[in-house]
Write a protein that holds these residues in place. Structure first.
Motif, PDB file in Angstrom:
ATOM      1  N   THR A 266     -33.133  13.422  13.001  1.00  0.00           N
ATOM      2  CA  THR A 266     -32.054  13.078  13.939  1.00  0.00           C
ATOM      3  C   THR A 266     -30.766  13.815  13.588  1.00  0.00           C
ATOM      4  O   THR A 266     -30.102  14.394  14.454  1.00  0.00           O
ATOM      5  CB  THR A 266     -31.806  11.552  13.943  1.00  0.00           C
TER       6      THR A 266
ATOM      7  N   GLN B  93     -28.781  16.650  15.815  1.00  0.00           N
ATOM      8  CA  GLN B  93     -27.371  16.513  16.177  1.00  0.00           C
ATOM      9  C   GLN B  93     -26.545  17.702  15.691  1.00  0.00           C
ATOM     10  O   GLN B  93     -25.536  18.047  16.306  1.00  0.00           O
ATOM     11  CB  GLN B  93     -26.813  15.200  15.606  1.00  0.00           C
TER      12      GLN B  93
ATOM     13  N   LYS C 243     -37.924   3.047  20.109  1.00  0.00           N
ATOM     14  CA  LYS C 243     -36.534   3.454  20.351  1.00  0.00           C
ATOM     15  C   LYS C 243     -36.171   4.732  19.611  1.00  0.00           C
ATOM     16  O   LYS C 243     -35.464   5.595  20.147  1.00  0.00           O
ATOM     17  CB  LYS C 243     -35.581   2.320  19.916  1.00  0.00           C
ATOM     18  N   ASN C 244     -36.640   4.849  18.350  1.00  0.00           N
ATOM     19  CA  ASN C 244     -36.328   6.054  17.570  1.00  0.00           C
ATOM     20  C   ASN C 244     -36.892   7.300  18.232  1.00  0.00           C
ATOM     21  O   ASN C 244     -36.216   8.338  18.322  1.00  0.00           O
ATOM     22  CB  ASN C 244     -36.875   5.933  16.144  1.00  0.00           C
TER      23      ASN C 244
ATOM     24  N   ASP D  88     -37.646   7.651  21.433  1.00  0.00           N
ATOM     25  CA  ASP D  88     -36.914   7.885  22.679  1.00  0.00           C
ATOM     26  C   ASP D  88     -35.598   8.604  22.407  1.00  0.00           C
ATOM     27  O   ASP D  88     -35.216   9.541  23.125  1.00  0.00           O
ATOM     28  CB  ASP D  88     -36.637   6.559  23.401  1.00  0.00           C
ATOM     29  N   HIS D  89     -34.888   8.165  21.354  1.00  0.00           N
ATOM     30  CA  HIS D  89     -33.604   8.780  20.999  1.00  0.00           C
ATOM     31  C   HIS D  89     -33.794  10.242  20.594  1.00  0.00           C
ATOM     32  O   HIS D  89     -33.032  11.130  21.009  1.00  0.00           O
ATOM     33  CB  HIS D  89     -32.950   7.986  19.867  1.00  0.00           C
TER      34      HIS D  89
END
Length: 243
Positions: free
Chosen positions: A14, A18, A34-35, A37-38
């Motif tokens: 992640t 970024q 969720k992880n 998807d992010h």
């Protein structure tokens, strides 16, 4: 070093996404949550290609590391330059540098980088030889901190200390006999040496130290893990400067 490196784990990948450092993303096929998807959203934003990959292949790519179903191929780690970093810090009167003398465990390096980021350490210095470098395991253990803390790799630590002294840094070491860390005067520019996991600080470097700092202990074991000792002392500098 090759042109690309492998990193793995949700946090490390992640952070790399970024920072726009990912060339290719691999996610375990059928993985959801969720992880994921992010990470997918970040990959789409950064225009990084994504490959749904069998777990066995991810195990192979990460050399059986705990990849959490997420692996990325990134540009090879870019080490910082000592002279450039000192030039950037020359106006600062309370800079903090961490010097790791031949640490060999990538978990220790990653953990130290994580605390260095949390406590505002300006850079980490490591030797080029007989020392762990920035490996996938170190990146994973740092949970992304190695994307933010400059790591300087030098050929000769002794020569690096000479440069630091010329740049008005006080050199501190860690030893069983020294000033208790809670009485440590951390004013000014501080360069703290953390010794090798087994041998401690090399004798030639000890001769260049201005003051030895000790962490008092009352138990049967007479030394702390390198990353734990580094964390205690980094937080002491941070605590003093936060007053």
């Amino acid at each position: 070093m090759e042109n690309t490196d492998i990193i793995y784990g949700v946090h490390a990948v992640t952070e790399a996404l970024q920072s726009a450092k990912v060339n290719k993303l691999y996610i375990e096929e059928n993985l959801r949550g969720k992880n994921v998807d992010h990470i997918k959203i970040l990959a789409r934003e950064k225009k990084v290609s994504l490959s749904w990959t069998p777990k066995a292949e991810l195990n192979k790519m990460s050399e059986n590391g705990v990849h959490q179903g997420v692996v990325a191929r990134v540009a090879a780690f870019s080490y910082a330059d000592l002279d450039e970093q000192l030039n950037q810090l020359k106006e600062k009167t309370n800079a903090t540098l961490l010097i790791l003398d031949e640490l060999t465990d990538p978990h220790n390096l990653g953990s130290i980088a994580r605390t260095a980021d949390a406590t505002g350490v300006d850079a980490i210095i490591i030797p080029k030889h007989r020392s762990v470098g920035i490996t996938p395991v170190a990146v994973k253990a740092s949970t992304g901190a190695l994307q933010h803390v400059p790591v300087i790799r030098v050929t000769n630590l002794s020569q690096a200390l000479t440069k630091l002294k010329a740049a008005n840094f006080w050199i501190f070491g860690t030893d069983m006999d020294g000033t208790p860390y809670d009485q440590w005067n951390t004013n000014g520019n501080v360069a703290l040496i953390i010794g090798n996991e087994g041998k401690g600080i090399a004798l030639n470097l000890k001769k260049q130290v201005d003051e030895m700092i000790t962490i008092p202990m009352v138990g049967h074991v007479q030394s702390l893990n390198a990353s734990v000792a580094a964390s205690v002392l980094m937080y002491e500098v941070f605590r003093n400067r936060s007053k």
